[in-house]
Motif scaffolding. Structure first.
Motif, PDB file in Angstrom:
ATOM      1  N   LYS A  25       1.060  -1.073   0.197  1.00 35.86           N
ATOM      2  CA  LYS A  25      -0.254   0.060   0.078  1.00 35.86           C
ATOM      3  C   LYS A  25       0.864   1.919   0.171  1.00 35.86           C
ATOM      4  O   LYS A  25       0.463   1.775  -0.808  1.00 35.86           O
ATOM      5  N   THR A  26       2.125   0.989   0.420  1.00 35.51           N
ATOM      6  CA  THR A  26       2.976   2.538   1.158  1.00 35.51           C
ATOM      7  C   THR A  26       3.213   2.868  -0.486  1.00 35.51           C
ATOM      8  O   THR A  26       3.717   3.952  -0.602  1.00 35.51           O
ATOM      9  N   ASN A  59       1.330   4.073  -2.476  1.00 29.72           N
ATOM     10  CA  ASN A  59       0.664   5.532  -2.154  1.00 29.72           C
ATOM     11  C   ASN A  59       1.792   6.755  -2.718  1.00 29.72           C
ATOM     12  O   ASN A  59       1.639   7.343  -2.917  1.00 29.72           O
ATOM     13  N   GLU A  60       3.180   5.569  -2.266  1.00 33.30           N
ATOM     14  CA  GLU A  60       3.932   6.953  -2.724  1.00 33.30           C
ATOM     15  C   GLU A  60       4.354   7.212  -4.315  1.00 33.30           C
ATOM     16  O   GLU A  60       5.625   7.176  -4.573  1.00 33.30           O
ATOM     17  N   ASN A  61       3.485   6.900  -5.270  1.00 33.27           N
ATOM     18  CA  ASN A  61       4.001   6.348  -6.569  1.00 33.27           C
ATOM     19  C   ASN A  61       4.903   5.373  -6.589  1.00 33.27           C
ATOM     20  O   ASN A  61       5.773   5.899  -7.567  1.00 33.27           O
TER      21      ASN A  61
END
Ligand code: FES
Ligand code: FES
Length: 137
Positions: free
Chosen positions: A75-76, A79-81
């Motif tokens: 997920k991270t 989310n951080e592309n």
């Protein structure tokens, strides 16, 4: 090789490959190489399947998936592309997952030092590093 066994016999195609010579990290899985052994990152393209008796092997499919939910690392990273074409992403996830399994309280330096294990041709690395540093204490 363990890589071929996972992809062809076990049907676990989340484990990818590029170089097949230990240089790209696309094929990383997490393995405890015997009872009581600490899990660590293993380049599955370099390991003969005949070496894997009694190994406890985790692949990206178990770490997180669409049906059961994604792992915080996945997920991270999203989310951080930190993923674009996504081909290298399972290898990156498994590299950090292995690091988290092998050592508690990762520092930023631990994460930076581990960064040479994988290659990404899309992101330029900064978004991946930004995502991974969120797991440092
Ligand atoms: Fe590149 Fe295994 S396929 S390290
Ligand atoms: Fe495309 Fe890494 S996201 S190779």
């Amino acid at each position: 090789m363990l890589l071929d066994y996972l992809r062809k016999q076990a049907g676990l195609r989340g484990t990818k490959f590029m170089c097949r010579e230990g240089g790209c990290g696309a094929c990383i899985v997490t393995a405890a190489t015997g009872p009581g052994e600490t899990p660590r990152a293993v380049n599955s393209c370099l390991v003969s399947i005949t070496s894997c008796q009694d190994w406890d092997i985790t692949t990206i499919e178990k770490v997180g998936n669409r049906r059961d939910g994604y792992h915080p690392i996945q997920k991270t990273l999203a989310n951080e592309n930190g993923t674009q074409c996504g081909y290298c992403t399972p290898g990156w996830v498994m590299a950090l997952y292995s690091l988290l399994k092998s050592k508690q309280n990762l520092t930023m330096l631990d994460i930076e030092k581990s960064f040479g294990s994988n290659i990404c041709r899309c992101t330029g690395y900064r978004p991946i590093l930004d995502a991974f540093k969120k797991f440092a204490t």
